[in-house]
Design a protein around this motif. Structure first.
Motif, PDB file in Angstrom:
ATOM      1  N   PHE A   1      10.982  43.766 112.153  1.00 12.78           N
ATOM      2  CA  PHE A   1      10.511  45.137 112.358  1.00 12.78           C
ATOM      3  C   PHE A   1       9.461  45.527 111.320  1.00 12.78           C
ATOM      4  O   PHE A   1       8.403  46.061 111.661  1.00 12.78           O
ATOM      5  CB  PHE A   1      11.681  46.120 112.298  1.00 12.78           C
ATOM      6  N   VAL A   2       9.736  45.258 110.045  1.00 16.07           N
ATOM      7  CA  VAL A   2       8.817  45.671 108.974  1.00 16.07           C
ATOM      8  C   VAL A   2       7.474  44.965 109.107  1.00 16.07           C
ATOM      9  O   VAL A   2       6.411  45.598 109.065  1.00 16.07           O
ATOM     10  CB  VAL A   2       9.445  45.388 107.597  1.00 16.07           C
TER      11      VAL A   2
ATOM     12  N   ALA B   1       2.489  52.073 115.783  1.00 19.37           N
ATOM     13  CA  ALA B   1       3.057  50.879 115.160  1.00 19.37           C
ATOM     14  C   ALA B   1       4.577  50.883 115.189  1.00 19.37           C
ATOM     15  O   ALA B   1       5.208  49.873 115.529  1.00 19.37           O
ATOM     16  CB  ALA B   1       2.550  50.746 113.730  1.00 19.37           C
ATOM     17  N   GLY B   2       5.180  51.990 114.822  1.00 19.90           N
ATOM     18  CA  GLY B   2       6.633  52.063 114.806  1.00 19.90           C
ATOM     19  C   GLY B   2       7.233  51.880 116.187  1.00 19.90           C
ATOM     20  O   GLY B   2       8.249  51.187 116.351  1.00 19.90           O
ATOM     21  N   PHE B   3       6.608  52.478 117.187  1.00 24.91           N
ATOM     22  CA  PHE B   3       7.113  52.380 118.559  1.00 24.91           C
ATOM     23  C   PHE B   3       7.032  50.945 119.067  1.00 24.91           C
ATOM     24  O   PHE B   3       8.002  50.413 119.631  1.00 24.91           O
ATOM     25  CB  PHE B   3       6.310  53.311 119.473  1.00 24.91           C
TER      26      PHE B   3
ATOM     27  N   GLY C   1       0.208  47.801 113.059  1.00 23.06           N
ATOM     28  CA  GLY C   1      -0.341  49.040 112.523  1.00 23.06           C
ATOM     29  C   GLY C   1      -1.747  48.890 111.987  1.00 23.06           C
ATOM     30  O   GLY C   1      -2.579  49.802 112.109  1.00 23.06           O
TER      31      GLY C   1
ATOM     32  N   LYS D   1      -4.376  54.671 107.228  1.00 21.86           N
ATOM     33  CA  LYS D   1      -3.007  54.751 107.711  1.00 21.86           C
ATOM     34  C   LYS D   1      -2.802  53.803 108.889  1.00 21.86           C
ATOM     35  O   LYS D   1      -3.707  53.610 109.692  1.00 21.86           O
ATOM     36  CB  LYS D   1      -2.682  56.185 108.140  1.00 21.86           C
TER      37      LYS D   1
ATOM     38  N   PRO E   1      -0.477  55.100 114.682  1.00 21.58           N
ATOM     39  CA  PRO E   1       0.735  55.894 114.951  1.00 21.58           C
ATOM     40  C   PRO E   1       1.676  55.238 115.954  1.00 21.58           C
ATOM     41  O   PRO E   1       2.838  55.621 116.065  1.00 21.58           O
ATOM     42  CB  PRO E   1       0.160  57.218 115.503  1.00 21.58           C
TER      43      PRO E   1
ATOM     44  N   SER F   1       6.800  48.140 117.374  1.00 20.98           N
ATOM     45  CA  SER F   1       7.706  47.267 116.635  1.00 20.98           C
ATOM     46  C   SER F   1       9.153  47.485 117.076  1.00 20.98           C
ATOM     47  O   SER F   1       9.924  46.531 117.224  1.00 20.98           O
ATOM     48  CB  SER F   1       7.557  47.524 115.131  1.00 20.98           C
ATOM     49  N   ALA F   2       9.523  48.741 117.314  1.00 20.23           N
ATOM     50  CA  ALA F   2      10.891  49.041 117.745  1.00 20.23           C
ATOM     51  C   ALA F   2      11.174  48.469 119.131  1.00 20.23           C
ATOM     52  O   ALA F   2      12.277  47.971 119.394  1.00 20.23           O
ATOM     53  CB  ALA F   2      11.114  50.554 117.746  1.00 20.23           C
TER      54      ALA F   2
ATOM     55  N   TYR G   1       5.587  46.110 112.158  1.00 19.04           N
ATOM     56  CA  TYR G   1       4.972  47.426 111.924  1.00 19.04           C
ATOM     57  C   TYR G   1       3.656  47.283 111.169  1.00 19.04           C
ATOM     58  O   TYR G   1       2.647  47.905 111.534  1.00 19.04           O
ATOM     59  CB  TYR G   1       5.945  48.302 111.132  1.00 19.04           C
TER      60      TYR G   1
ATOM     61  N   SER H   1      -2.268  45.135 118.625  1.00 21.46           N
ATOM     62  CA  SER H   1      -1.255  44.414 119.392  1.00 21.46           C
ATOM     63  C   SER H   1      -1.632  42.962 119.692  1.00 21.46           C
ATOM     64  O   SER H   1      -0.768  42.168 120.046  1.00 21.46           O
ATOM     65  CB  SER H   1      -0.979  45.150 120.714  1.00 21.46           C
TER      66      SER H   1
END
Length: 248
Positions: A88-89, A22-24, A96, A17, A20, A26-27, A92, A100
């Motif tokens: 963004f995609v 990754a979304g933050f 992810g 996976k 966790p 990228s956002a 992520y 970084s």
């Protein structure tokens, strides 16, 4: 009784996976792009005067920071939105699975390098703005890493998948637009592919340790056994004349 044992990849680095965070992450980078674009449009802190990059500003006036500040400057909301979705995609996926250092650090760094090479071929007064060079770099890096890591599939299958995405997502589909920097797209994508391949070989040992294999025994139920090191050939069966699984 002679048995044939097939060895194949069950899991790879990409089977895990994403982080966790990754979304933050990228956002947050997307938010920075939006804030930078608004500052450029509204002239906040005179951003409209020092953000955009041109050959004259970068090469003649030695304002090299513009190679990076121009990444957040955009022509209008349509220009910004066109970049944000893929930004963004892909961000992520890259942060992810690879951390970084790949995104946003390497992505932003090579975004500036992309702008440098593109401006070399532009007239001095032409301004180059937007994050499309970074987006195409990210696309090239992700596709190269996917091709090298998804070893559950054959080279042909991976090539078809990566090539299909490259053609469907990154190839221009509309009529030629003189305001679009196709050079930035091309240079960014090439640099991204090169980075992805180099990054894979630098971390190749770590990536290989993450691979798990399973053994398929003919005329018997499937035997699945995790293994962390591999010294055999994925594409050829092993023959065992004593009725036991063959381990390399």
């Amino acid at each position: 009784m002679e048995q044939v044992v097939w060895k194949r990849v069950r899991e790879t680095w990409l089977s895990r996976k994403p982080s966790p965070l990754a979304g933050f992450i990228s956002a947050v980078t997307v938010l920075i792009l939006v804030i930078g674009a608004v500052c450029f449009w509204q002239g906040i802190l005179h951003a409209d005067q020092w953000m955009a990059a041109s050959g004259e500003a970068v090469f003649q006036q030695k304002q090299f920071w513009r190679l990076w500040t121009t990444l957040v400057a955009h022509g209008d909301t349509g220009h910004l939105l066109n970049n944000l979705i893929l930004f963004f995609v892909l961000g992520y996926l890259l942060v992810g699975y690879f951390g970084s250092w790949v995104f946003p650090i390497a992505a932003i760094f090579f975004g500036g390098i992309t702008n440098y090479f593109v401006l070399l071929n532009y007239a001095p007064e032409v301004r180059l703005i937007g994050a499309s060079g970074v987006v195409y770099w990210m696309g090239g890096a992700w596709l190269a890493l996917y091709f090298m890591l998804d070893q559950k599939r054959s080279y042909v299958q991976r090539a078809l998948r990566a090539g299909g995405v490259a053609l469907g997502v990154f190839m221009p589909t509309s009529a030629f637009d003189p305001q679009v920097s196709y050079g930035a797209h091309l240079v960014g994508f090439i640099l991204g592919v090169g980075f992805g391949l180099a990054y894979y070989f630098i971390r190749r040992t770590e990536f290989k340790k993450a691979m798990v294999y399973e053994y398929i025994v003919s005329e018997e139920d499937e035997v699945s056994t995790p293994e962390q090191e591999f010294s055999g050939d994925l594409s050829h069966p092993h023959t065992n004349r004593h009725g036991h699984s063959s381990w390399n």
